[in-house]
Design a protein around this motif. Structure first.
Motif, short mmCIF file in Angstrom:
data_model
loop_
_atom_site.label_atom_id
_atom_site.label_comp_id
_atom_site.label_asym_id
_atom_site.label_seq_id
_atom_site.Cartn_x
_atom_site.Cartn_y
_atom_site.Cartn_z
N UNK A 12 0.84 -1.20 0.00
CA UNK A 12 0.00 0.00 0.00
C UNK A 12 0.88 1.25 0.00
N UNK A 13 0.39 2.30 -0.63
CA UNK A 13 1.08 3.58 -0.62
C UNK A 13 1.07 4.14 0.80
N UNK A 14 1.87 5.18 1.04
CA UNK A 14 1.93 5.75 2.39
C UNK A 14 0.63 6.42 2.81
N UNK A 15 -0.25 6.73 1.86
CA UNK A 15 -1.56 7.30 2.22
C UNK A 15 -2.64 6.21 2.33
N UNK A 16 -2.27 4.96 2.15
CA UNK A 16 -3.07 3.77 2.46
C UNK A 16 -4.32 3.53 1.62
N UNK A 17 -4.50 4.22 0.51
CA UNK A 17 -5.68 3.99 -0.32
C UNK A 17 -5.37 3.13 -1.54
N UNK A 18 -4.23 3.37 -2.15
CA UNK A 18 -3.85 2.71 -3.39
C UNK A 18 -2.76 1.68 -3.12
N UNK A 19 -2.68 0.70 -3.99
CA UNK A 19 -1.70 -0.37 -3.85
C UNK A 19 -0.75 -0.30 -5.03
N UNK A 20 0.55 -0.29 -4.75
CA UNK A 20 1.51 -0.18 -5.84
C UNK A 20 2.29 -1.46 -6.03
#
Length: 164
Positions: free
Chosen positions: A26-34
């Protein structure tokens, strides 16, 4: 980084076949997955890195594809630092990449994708990415794909704690 529609998502997923997966989370803002891949599973083929950003990702399931018998022989700490195993009987975690083979499955529609689409008013998709050490199942609403510059880091510990 460009955003893509359903047909382009399918093409982007096809492009993942036999790429080298070097990072996912997860990205550091926790919404998207990279998912960060190197242009080839063969390290000698070059260092072109691409980021696949699965947008609005409420569910990710990651499962090891390394079998229990290999896990049992791959517990030694030296294997997280070892690039090439001395034996085919162990998994050398230290290679720091995994081949995405067979790669990405087809986009799926399920009761869960329909539920999320209905509630949020945007299409949702499911897909499974399979590599030689992880299977990653994602529920998401969009995908952005772009090249990464040298020095990219998905998370950096801040110098001072954030206050809210």
């Amino acid at each position: 980084m460009s955003s893509v529609d359903a047909d382009e998502i399918e093409q982007a997923l096809d492009d993942l076949f036999d790429q080298a997966l070097v990072y996912h989370g997860y990205t550091d803002y926790m919404r998207d997955y990279e998912v960060v891949v190197q242009g080839s599973a063969d390290p000698a083929a070059g260092q072109n890195y691409r980021r696949y950003l699965f947008r609005n990702c409420p569910k990710v399931t990651v499962t090891s594809t390394v079998g229990p018998e290999v896990w049992a022989r791959s517990l030694e700490e030296k294997l997280i630092h070892q690039g090439v195993p001395g034996s085919n009987d162990v998994y050398a975690w230290g290679v720091r990449r995994q081949a995405l083979y067979p790669g990405a499955g087809r986009l799926e529609t399920s009761r869960e994708t329909k539920r999320w689409s209905s509630r949020l008013g945007v299409p949702f998709y499911e897909v499974t990415l399979e590599g030689n050490s992880h299977e990653i199942h994602l529920l998401f609403s969009g995908l952005s794909v772009g090249d990464l510059e040298p020095g990219y880091m998905p998370f950096v510990v801040p110098a001072e704690p954030k206050t809210e």
